[in-house]
Motif scaffolding. Structure first.
Motif, PDB file in Angstrom:
ATOM      1  N   LEU A 135       0.899  -1.303  -0.067  1.00 16.41           N
ATOM      2  CA  LEU A 135       0.044  -0.036  -0.144  1.00 16.41           C
ATOM      3  C   LEU A 135       1.054   1.228  -0.012  1.00 16.41           C
ATOM      4  O   LEU A 135       1.800   1.365   0.853  1.00 16.41           O
ATOM      5  N   ALA A 136       0.501   2.329  -0.941  1.00 17.53           N
ATOM      6  CA  ALA A 136       1.356   3.538  -0.804  1.00 17.53           C
ATOM      7  C   ALA A 136       1.213   4.142   0.274  1.00 17.53           C
ATOM      8  O   ALA A 136      -0.081   4.264   0.750  1.00 17.53           O
ATOM      9  N   ASP A 137       1.889   5.176   0.487  1.00 19.72           N
ATOM     10  CA  ASP A 137       1.590   6.246   1.601  1.00 19.72           C
ATOM     11  C   ASP A 137       0.693   7.092   1.108  1.00 19.72           C
ATOM     12  O   ASP A 137       0.728   7.407  -0.019  1.00 19.72           O
ATOM     13  N   PRO A 138      -0.217   7.604   1.903  1.00 21.54           N
ATOM     14  CA  PRO A 138      -1.242   8.678   1.571  1.00 21.54           C
ATOM     15  C   PRO A 138      -0.537   9.913   1.282  1.00 21.54           C
ATOM     16  O   PRO A 138       0.621  10.276   1.516  1.00 21.54           O
ATOM     17  N   PRO A 139      -1.218  10.563   0.230  1.00 22.84           N
ATOM     18  CA  PRO A 139      -0.361  11.919  -0.201  1.00 22.84           C
ATOM     19  C   PRO A 139      -0.165  12.852   0.849  1.00 22.84           C
ATOM     20  O   PRO A 139      -1.041  12.780   1.822  1.00 22.84           O
ATOM     21  N   ARG A 140       0.742  13.609   1.090  1.00 21.28           N
ATOM     22  CA  ARG A 140       1.258  14.310   2.076  1.00 21.28           C
ATOM     23  C   ARG A 140       0.172  15.418   2.117  1.00 21.28           C
ATOM     24  O   ARG A 140       0.140  15.946   1.183  1.00 21.28           O
ATOM     25  N   GLU A 141       0.096  16.103   3.358  1.00 17.99           N
ATOM     26  CA  GLU A 141      -0.734  17.126   3.681  1.00 17.99           C
ATOM     27  C   GLU A 141       0.223  18.382   2.919  1.00 17.99           C
ATOM     28  O   GLU A 141       1.167  18.283   3.192  1.00 17.99           O
ATOM     29  N   GLU A 142      -0.697  19.256   2.777  1.00 11.52           N
ATOM     30  CA  GLU A 142      -0.142  20.445   2.018  1.00 11.52           C
ATOM     31  C   GLU A 142       0.726  21.298   3.013  1.00 11.52           C
ATOM     32  O   GLU A 142       0.296  21.575   4.474  1.00 11.52           O
ATOM     33  N   SER A 143       1.955  21.643   2.810  1.00 11.63           N
ATOM     34  CA  SER A 143       2.849  22.204   3.643  1.00 11.63           C
ATOM     35  C   SER A 143       2.543  23.745   3.740  1.00 11.63           C
ATOM     36  O   SER A 143       2.415  24.425   2.768  1.00 11.63           O
ATOM     37  N   HIS A 144       2.617  24.369   4.963  1.00 14.99           N
ATOM     38  CA  HIS A 144       2.611  25.910   5.198  1.00 14.99           C
ATOM     39  C   HIS A 144       3.931  26.471   5.076  1.00 14.99           C
ATOM     40  O   HIS A 144       4.054  27.779   5.200  1.00 14.99           O
ATOM     41  N   LYS A 145       5.059  25.737   4.989  1.00  9.86           N
ATOM     42  CA  LYS A 145       6.172  26.460   4.888  1.00  9.86           C
ATOM     43  C   LYS A 145       6.436  27.075   3.510  1.00  9.86           C
ATOM     44  O   LYS A 145       5.752  26.712   2.448  1.00  9.86           O
TER      45      LYS A 145
END
Length: 461
Positions: free
Chosen positions: A446-456
């Motif tokens: 199973l692939a990792d879930p898409p990363r949450e958008e970064s606020h950096k």
């Protein structure tokens, strides 16, 4: 390191094999001293004294090259431990290290005293001993027998007490015996219950064989030729033939050289080429046998008019012969796929191409999900040794339903598979993880879930 010699250096210092001595002496020993004491054993082709680059003084290390292996062996046996000049230490004499051996070899080295021969199947141990005893005292003789029937295979070993005796036997016996030095018995290549059927022989010095040139990938009369040359000499060989040889014919041919542990004809199960695939993978349990087989069988016409092409193949020295053959098959078929015309495959509307070979049962083909479907689950796939073509991957992964697309990461042996249904993805992972498809092993996770958008702050490079 510099050297000095009164004769021109031969092109190949190890021709014939084991004909060059490595001599450790006192630094005051000169070339004339060495020649005076060593010339009585045979024709000396050269003497080299190693000297320090800065001081130009001798290092006390020399090489003596003879015309024959037996001459070098006799000199080693007689001169090892002798004193050349009064007041100096006893010298040490070894057979010099070559590129085919990992060390200098001395009088006690079994590699120099045991030979492998091809003999009539009617020979007994006594016949073998009587044939080869004229070259020296024999410690023992062994016949290689069929484990099931007990019948002789027409192969045997002769162990002498001295290296010079074995060398004389190789040099002077009837050429029909094809005498060569045998590899030492070890846990890896010898077992008492097998006789010596896995022993194999070492065919002397290997880097003197010329490299043959073949087309790398070309159509020669409708037959594709793939070059599997590798920079290193390996225990595995690839046979390429235009004629439709059977598994039995190939086995019988390569089994003439002792030490063969694996042989398989690679078959085209995809019907993408005209006629037979024409490839076979052969593996020996020692380098000497593979070198001898390539040297003897490459260019050999069998049957008459069909010239065989035999090249080394690096399969990673894996003990799993079948895995190696699957890897080779995958690489060969990858070339076929890349060059095959679309007319050679059948494609049904809404379905993927079917060009797969597996050793397990796959579900039937199912239609792809619409390309704009929402992704509910992603699979991460790792391929070994290399990724499969996209159309093959679609063929495999669509069979669980709801497949959206397959994506391969450029330059890497990994990819992603998108499904519109989570249950379908789970079923694909459960069945395909660790499986081999067209010779390629897949790890399906199973692939990792898409990363949450970064606020950096985003990178600017």
């Amino acid at each position: 390191m510099e050297d000095s010699s009164s004769k021109h250096m031969p092109e190949n210092l190890d021709d014939p094999p084991n004909s060059r001595l490595f001599v450790v002496t006192s630094r005051c020993v000169t070339e004339d001293d060495l020649r005076e004491r060593f010339s009585k054993y045979g024709d000396i082709q050269g003497i080299w004294l190693l000297k320090d680059k800065q001081t130009k003084e001798p290092k006390g290390v020399s090489y003596v090259k003879y015309a024959k292996s037996s001459q070098a062996c006799m000199a080693m046996e007689d001169m090892h431990g002798k004193v050349l000049l009064e007041g100096t230490k006893p010298i040490k004499v070894f057979i010099a290290q070559s590129r085919s051996s990992a060390k200098h070899r001395d009088v006690e080295d079994e590699e120099l005293t045991r030979i492998f021969v091809m003999i009539p199947k009617t020979f007994t141990e006594e016949d073998l001993k009587n044939t080869f005893r004229e070259y020296g005292d024999i410690e023992y003789c062994d016949l290689i027998r069929n484990k099931l029937t007990g019948e002789s295979k027409g192969l045997g070993y002769v162990r002498y007490y001295k290296p010079s005796q074995a060398a004389l036997a190789i040099e002077n016996c009837d050429k029909s015996y094809r005498a060569i030095l045998a590899e030492p018995r070890s846990k890896n290549n010898y077992s008492e219950d097998a006789g010596a059927s896995r022993g194999g022989g070492e065919y002397g010095y290997v880097d003197s064989f010329s490299q043959h040139t073949f087309p790398t990938a070309a159509d020669q009369g409708g037959h594709m030729v793939v070059d599997y040359r590798h920079g290193d000499i390996t225990r595995s060989l690839i046979l390429n033939t235009r004629a439709a040889l059977t598994q039995e014919q190939i086995f019988a041919l390569f089994d003439l050289i002792p030490g063969m542990e694996y042989c398989e004809l690679l078959r085209d199960s995809y019907c993408l080429t005209k006629g037979p695939l024409g490839y076979a993978l052969i593996r020996y349990n020692n380098l000497g046998s593979s070198v001898y087989a390539k040297e003897k069988l490459n260019g050999f016409e069998y049957p008459p008019g069909n010239r065989l092409q035999v090249t080394f193949y690096d399969d990673g020295e894996s003990p799993a012969g079948r895995m190696a053959s699957q890897v080779v098959t995958a690489q060969i078929m990858s070339t076929v796929w890349n060059g095959a015309s679309c007319g050679q495959a059948v494609k049904s509307p809404g379905y993927s191409l079917s060009r797969i070979q597996v050793d397990f049962s796959l579900p039937s083909l199912k239609k792809l999900a619409p390309s704009d479907s929402k992704t509910k689950e992603r699979l991460f796939v790792v391929f070994n040794p290399s990724p499969l073509p996209l159309n093959v991957l679609e063929d495999v992964f669509c069979r669980f339903g709801s497949l959206i697309e397959v994506h391969l990461v450029p330059g890497r042996n990994v990819g992603y598979v998108k499904y519109a249904d989570r249950q379908c993805a789970e079923e694909a992972k459960a069945l395909l993880h660790g499986r081999i498809v067209n010779g390629v092993k897949m790890k399906v996770m199973l692939a990792d879930p898409p990363r949450e958008e970064s606020h950096k702050r985003p990178r600017t490079y």
